[in-house]
Design a protein around this motif. Sequence first.
Motif, mmCIF file in Angstrom:
data_model
loop_
_atom_site.group_PDB
_atom_site.id
_atom_site.type_symbol
_atom_site.label_atom_id
_atom_site.label_comp_id
_atom_site.label_asym_id
_atom_site.label_seq_id
_atom_site.Cartn_x
_atom_site.Cartn_y
_atom_site.Cartn_z
ATOM 1 N N ASP A 224 0.847 -1.188 0.000
ATOM 2 C CA ASP A 224 0.000 0.000 0.000
ATOM 3 C C ASP A 224 0.888 1.246 0.000
ATOM 4 O OD1 ASP A 224 -2.241 -1.553 0.095
ATOM 5 O OD2 ASP A 224 -2.620 -1.282 2.230
ATOM 6 N N VAL A 225 0.461 2.259 -0.732
ATOM 7 C CA VAL A 225 1.279 3.469 -0.865
ATOM 8 C C VAL A 225 1.607 4.076 0.501
ATOM 9 C CG1 VAL A 225 1.275 5.852 -1.705
ATOM 10 C CG2 VAL A 225 0.546 3.997 -3.212
ATOM 11 N N LEU A 226 0.621 4.158 1.368
ATOM 12 C CA LEU A 226 0.858 4.767 2.675
ATOM 13 C C LEU A 226 1.878 3.967 3.481
ATOM 14 C CD1 LEU A 226 0.128 7.053 4.571
ATOM 15 C CD2 LEU A 226 -1.794 5.692 5.418
ATOM 16 N N ASP A 227 1.783 2.641 3.430
ATOM 17 C CA ASP A 227 2.739 1.791 4.153
ATOM 18 C C ASP A 227 4.155 1.947 3.607
ATOM 19 O OD1 ASP A 227 0.751 0.818 5.772
ATOM 20 O OD2 ASP A 227 0.397 -0.994 4.587
ATOM 21 N N VAL A 228 4.260 2.007 2.292
ATOM 22 C CA VAL A 228 5.585 2.142 1.669
ATOM 23 C C VAL A 228 6.202 3.496 2.010
ATOM 24 C CG1 VAL A 228 6.795 2.312 -0.554
ATOM 25 C CG2 VAL A 228 5.149 0.478 -0.181
ATOM 26 N N PHE A 229 5.374 4.542 2.042
ATOM 27 C CA PHE A 229 5.880 5.865 2.408
ATOM 28 C C PHE A 229 6.335 5.907 3.863
ATOM 29 C CE2 PHE A 229 4.537 7.559 -1.522
ATOM 30 C CZ PHE A 229 5.003 8.855 -1.617
ATOM 31 N N LEU A 230 5.556 5.268 4.737
ATOM 32 C CA LEU A 230 5.854 5.319 6.162
ATOM 33 C C LEU A 230 7.035 4.446 6.551
ATOM 34 C CD1 LEU A 230 2.273 5.263 7.722
ATOM 35 C CD2 LEU A 230 3.927 7.116 7.868
ATOM 36 N N HIS A 231 7.148 3.283 5.893
ATOM 37 C CA HIS A 231 8.170 2.315 6.295
ATOM 38 C C HIS A 231 8.928 1.768 5.077
ATOM 39 C CE1 HIS A 231 6.245 2.475 10.209
ATOM 40 N NE2 HIS A 231 5.099 2.142 9.660
ATOM 41 N N PRO A 232 9.608 2.614 4.328
ATOM 42 C CA PRO A 232 10.374 2.117 3.173
ATOM 43 C C PRO A 232 11.496 1.185 3.637
ATOM 44 C CG PRO A 232 10.946 4.404 3.650
ATOM 45 C CD PRO A 232 9.800 4.073 4.540
ATOM 46 N N GLN A 233 11.612 0.030 2.999
ATOM 47 C CA GLN A 233 12.589 -0.977 3.417
ATOM 48 C C GLN A 233 13.891 -0.905 2.635
ATOM 49 O OE1 GLN A 233 11.863 -3.032 6.140
ATOM 50 N NE2 GLN A 233 10.130 -1.602 6.236
ATOM 51 N N GLN A 234 13.786 -0.654 1.339
ATOM 52 C CA GLN A 234 14.956 -0.688 0.470
ATOM 53 C C GLN A 234 15.494 0.714 0.229
ATOM 54 O OE1 GLN A 234 16.209 -3.661 -0.320
ATOM 55 N NE2 GLN A 234 14.495 -4.576 0.786
ATOM 56 N N GLN A 235 16.781 0.796 -0.055
ATOM 57 C CA GLN A 235 17.421 2.097 -0.265
ATOM 58 C C GLN A 235 16.799 2.844 -1.444
ATOM 59 O OE1 GLN A 235 19.566 3.416 1.885
ATOM 60 N NE2 GLN A 235 19.422 5.312 0.701
ATOM 61 N N VAL A 236 16.457 2.119 -2.514
ATOM 62 C CA VAL A 236 15.867 2.772 -3.685
ATOM 63 C C VAL A 236 14.522 3.397 -3.325
ATOM 64 C CG1 VAL A 236 14.776 0.623 -4.533
ATOM 65 C CG2 VAL A 236 15.247 2.494 -6.126
ATOM 66 N N THR A 237 13.754 2.722 -2.474
ATOM 67 C CA THR A 237 12.461 3.258 -2.041
ATOM 68 C C THR A 237 12.651 4.486 -1.173
ATOM 69 O OG1 THR A 237 11.680 0.967 -2.003
ATOM 70 C CG2 THR A 237 10.236 2.624 -1.053
ATOM 71 N N LYS A 238 13.630 4.443 -0.295
ATOM 72 C CA LYS A 238 13.906 5.585 0.571
ATOM 73 C C LYS A 238 14.264 6.820 -0.250
ATOM 74 C CE LYS A 238 15.361 2.711 4.459
ATOM 75 N NZ LYS A 238 16.481 2.229 5.286
ATOM 76 N N ARG A 239 14.971 6.625 -1.350
ATOM 77 C CA ARG A 239 15.329 7.752 -2.224
ATOM 78 C C ARG A 239 14.083 8.359 -2.855
ATOM 79 N NH1 ARG A 239 19.418 5.367 -6.348
ATOM 80 N NH2 ARG A 239 19.348 7.478 -7.225
ATOM 81 N N PHE A 240 13.148 7.496 -3.272
ATOM 82 C CA PHE A 240 11.913 8.005 -3.870
ATOM 83 C C PHE A 240 11.059 8.746 -2.843
ATOM 84 C CE2 PHE A 240 12.402 4.781 -7.378
ATOM 85 C CZ PHE A 240 12.417 5.708 -8.402
ATOM 86 N N VAL A 241 10.940 8.188 -1.641
ATOM 87 C CA VAL A 241 10.154 8.838 -0.590
ATOM 88 C C VAL A 241 10.744 10.208 -0.257
ATOM 89 C CG1 VAL A 241 9.458 8.705 1.840
ATOM 90 C CG2 VAL A 241 9.276 6.681 0.361
ATOM 91 N N GLU A 242 12.061 10.288 -0.299
ATOM 92 C CA GLU A 242 12.757 11.543 -0.025
ATOM 93 C C GLU A 242 12.367 12.636 -1.023
ATOM 94 O OE1 GLU A 242 17.300 12.389 -0.480
ATOM 95 O OE2 GLU A 242 17.013 11.279 1.395
ATOM 96 N N GLN A 243 12.017 12.237 -2.251
ATOM 97 C CA GLN A 243 11.572 13.206 -3.266
ATOM 98 C C GLN A 243 10.385 14.015 -2.770
ATOM 99 O OE1 GLN A 243 10.474 11.307 -6.921
ATOM 100 N NE2 GLN A 243 12.551 10.640 -7.441
ATOM 101 N N VAL A 244 9.501 13.345 -2.042
ATOM 102 C CA VAL A 244 8.248 13.968 -1.606
ATOM 103 C C VAL A 244 8.356 14.569 -0.216
ATOM 104 C CG1 VAL A 244 5.815 13.539 -1.085
ATOM 105 C CG2 VAL A 244 6.882 12.447 -3.058
#
Length: 341
Positions: A224-244
């Motif tokens: 779920d988008v909200l879960d991925v934003f709140l708890h990104p597991q992988q470094q690539v995901t963390k970079r994307f969340v950082e964009q926002v």
Amino acid sequence: MITIKGLKKVYPAKHQDVLAVDNLNLEVSKGEIFGVIGYSGAGKSTFIRLLNRLEDPTEGQIYIDGKEISAMGKQQLRKSRQEIGMIFQHFNLLWSRTVRDNIAFPLEIAGISKGKRRARVDELIELVGLKGREDAYPSQLSGGQKQRVGIARALANNPKVLLCDEATSALDPDTTDAILRLLVDINEKLGLTIILITHEMHVIRKICHRVAVMESGRVAEQGDVLDVFLHPQQQVTKRFVEQVMGDKDQEESLHLLENYQNGKVARLHFVGETTNQALISQVSKQFDVAVNILQGKITQTQKGAYGTLFVHMEGSDEEIARAIAFIKTTSVEVEVDADAE
């Protein structure tokens, strides 16, 4: 609605084969907006071309509405493609045709009568907000209007699935927002399943229900988008969340601590309804602490709001501990970052 099992695409090359998609597995539910995000070279555009068989998979199966698209012959595939609409980054319009004729084109190919074509095109022009532009040519349209034509054309045959390949990448921010609102409107009105490919996390945040993050041809993370934003597991995901969320800005704001001689810094995580609470005001009134907001941001997703607030609390250790304990009872997550000394 869509099931993908062990999907793989290898492009033969003279010196070394290129593995574009590698053992990809996904489930997309009927009527959801599913985002696929990745940086350039992640394999996301190859993936979407595999979905409608513009590319043939090297291995794996693709099922859409119970039919195995990956096993179909040309004749059967031609018919099934009418149930899969697609819109593109650069619109792919026929420049010698008017808006009306561009939208009617797939209906002509499908052998729909002239009268039914006209009625369907009128319906679609109304749906995508192009009333009054029916006789204009693509060269006379703005980028957003061109994409609206592309969306209307993709919907002409009443597809069950709409594939969007970087559909907003060539548009300015305001136009992007308008196109995203249109896609949400179409999703809600028609119950259409949408798969949206992008490299922009704010696009995922605004309209997607779930997301898969691709890296090196694989799904690195999904949920779920909200879960991925709140708890990104992988470094690539963390970079994307950082964009926002602008984590870098938040970290830089902590330099403000140099102005304080004592106290603690707490990071507060707000989710859903808690984002609307006047929490800082409550804490200041109930406890003998001074609360200074250092940095904060709250953003919206399809599944609710979330945000992070950095605050500096000044007071006695006992009173600060009581204030933090109170905040925790409100369901706001609290992380004490550091002592300011």
